[in-house]
Design an enzyme around this catalytic site. Structure first.
Site, PDB file in Angstrom:
ATOM      1  N   GLU A  69      21.588  53.992   4.015  1.00 28.47           N
ATOM      2  CA  GLU A  69      22.231  53.532   5.252  1.00 28.47           C
ATOM      3  C   GLU A  69      21.460  53.958   6.508  1.00 28.47           C
ATOM      4  OE1 GLU A  69      26.302  54.848   5.904  1.00 28.47           O
ATOM      5  OE2 GLU A  69      26.468  53.682   7.729  1.00 28.47           O
ATOM      6  N   LYS A  81      22.770  49.574   3.273  1.00 25.28           N
ATOM      7  CA  LYS A  81      23.939  49.498   4.167  1.00 25.28           C
ATOM      8  C   LYS A  81      23.445  49.572   5.612  1.00 25.28           C
ATOM      9  CE  LYS A  81      28.293  51.748   5.349  1.00 25.28           C
ATOM     10  NZ  LYS A  81      29.523  52.317   4.801  1.00 25.28           N
TER      11      LYS A  81
END
Ligand code: 13P
Length: 340
Positions: A175, A217
């Site tokens: 992420e 992400k």
């Protein structure tokens, strides 16, 4: 590797996405402050139980990201949360970074910590039921920042984390979040997100991370929240897709967006618009925290008698985001009753 690939595919199965319920102590306190509820361990447990036990939501939710405290907690009947999720076919995951800390020798930028001792922590989390993990790095847009220094040090750490996860039989969710605070244009957001993704995939490749067993992400490419002439839903979808087509290899099974402070309706509309422009080389799904939880948190307000209303609100957001997975969402659906 087959198991990692299968888990990654299951997390982005048709019509499904991920609930991020891994707010750290500080973040959950902020969320509870907004509804005037004290952040005690029992209140945090009760709130997470409400989400995890929502009946039928597993039709739309493939996995839940837990926090260190949460993965060790149990439902009121004594069932550990990971078991409760597994019993519904929902995959338990775990946040493993220890937060963004000041990056030495930088101009106020951050580096996410948590690599020391990570191999042992991953082994323990796998024993507790985690089959995927999350590590978040953040980048702020302002003046000339983010610097190449912050971009590459965070990319290096993300890849070290991802490699350790795969060694432990855990799917890493990588992420890199470019924050959308500020007044920057959507073009600037596109360029910064492009540089960040370029560095992340270079490091993942150099550190031999197998992309088939990885999920990304990222932020969507948005205009800064304080900017004028902010990009429309169409602009966001066009710039975001252009960025990801250039920088995310097709071997990655799925891109699971964070909501990052967008309103819940915007986050759903943006995902929907991107899926309407499909098919894409990867699944485009969600791993939302705020955009899935905000109405539920408000409806709950810390009161047992509101649990059902809160579960309905969560179910509704999950269902609408599930529709956005295939481009089947329309803003009018916001005003229709969604039977729970
Ligand atoms: P938001 O969707 O609220 O940004 O949270 C997702 C997340 O897990 C951020 O790390």
């Amino acid at each position: 590797m087959d198991e990692l690939h299968e888990t990654a595919l299951a997390l982005v199965a048709e019509g499904k996405g991920i609930l991020a319920a891994d707010e750290s102590d500080g973040t959950i306190k902020k969320r509870f402050d907004s509804i005037d509820v004290e952040s005690t361990e029992e209140n945090r447990r009760a709130y997470r139980e409400l989400l995890f036990s929502t009946e039928g939501v597993e039709e739309f939710i493939s996995g839940v990201i837990l926090y260190d405290e949460t993965i060790r907690q149990t439902a009121a009947d004594g069932t550990p949360f990971p078991r409760l999720l597994e019993s519904k076919g929902v995959i338990p995951g775990i946040k493993v970074d220890k937060g963004a800390k000041p990056l030495a020798n930088s101009d106020g930028e951050t580096i996410s910590e948590g690599l020391d001792g990570l191999r042992a922590r991953l082994e323990e989390y796998r024993g507790l039921g985690a089959r995927f993990a999350k590590w978040r790095a953040t980048y702020t847009i302002s003046g000339d920042l983010p610097s190449e220094y912050a971009i590459w040090t965070n990319a290096h750490a993300l890849a070290r984390y991802a490699a350790l996860c795969q060694e432990a039989g855990i799917v890493p969710i990588v992420e890199p979040e470019v924050l959308m605070d500020g007044s920057h244009s959507i073009e600037r957001s596109f360029h910064v997100t492009s540089r960040v993704l370029g560095a992340v995939f270079t490091e993942l490749f150099d550190q031999k991370v197998r992309l088939e067993g990885t999920l990304l992400k990222p932020n969507m490419v948005l205009s800064g929240y304080d900017g004028d002439n902010r990009g429309s839903v169409d602009d966001v979808s066009e710039w975001t897709l252009k960025c990801f087509r250039r920088h995310v290899p097709a071997a990655v099974p799925g891109i699971v967006f964070l909501s990052g402070g967008q309103s819940d309706e915007d986050a759903t509309a943006h995902l929907n618009a991107m899926n309407q422009r499909g098919p894409h080389p990867w699944q485009l799904s969600f791993s939302y925290g705020r955009a899935l939880q905000a109405p539920a948190l408000k409806a709950w307000g810390g009161k047992t008698e509101n649990v059902e209303a809160a579960q309905k609100a969560y179910y509704r957001r999950a269902k609408l985001n599930s529709a956005a997975r295939s481009g089947g969402y329309a803003p009018e659906m916001e005003r229709e009753a969604v039977p729970a």
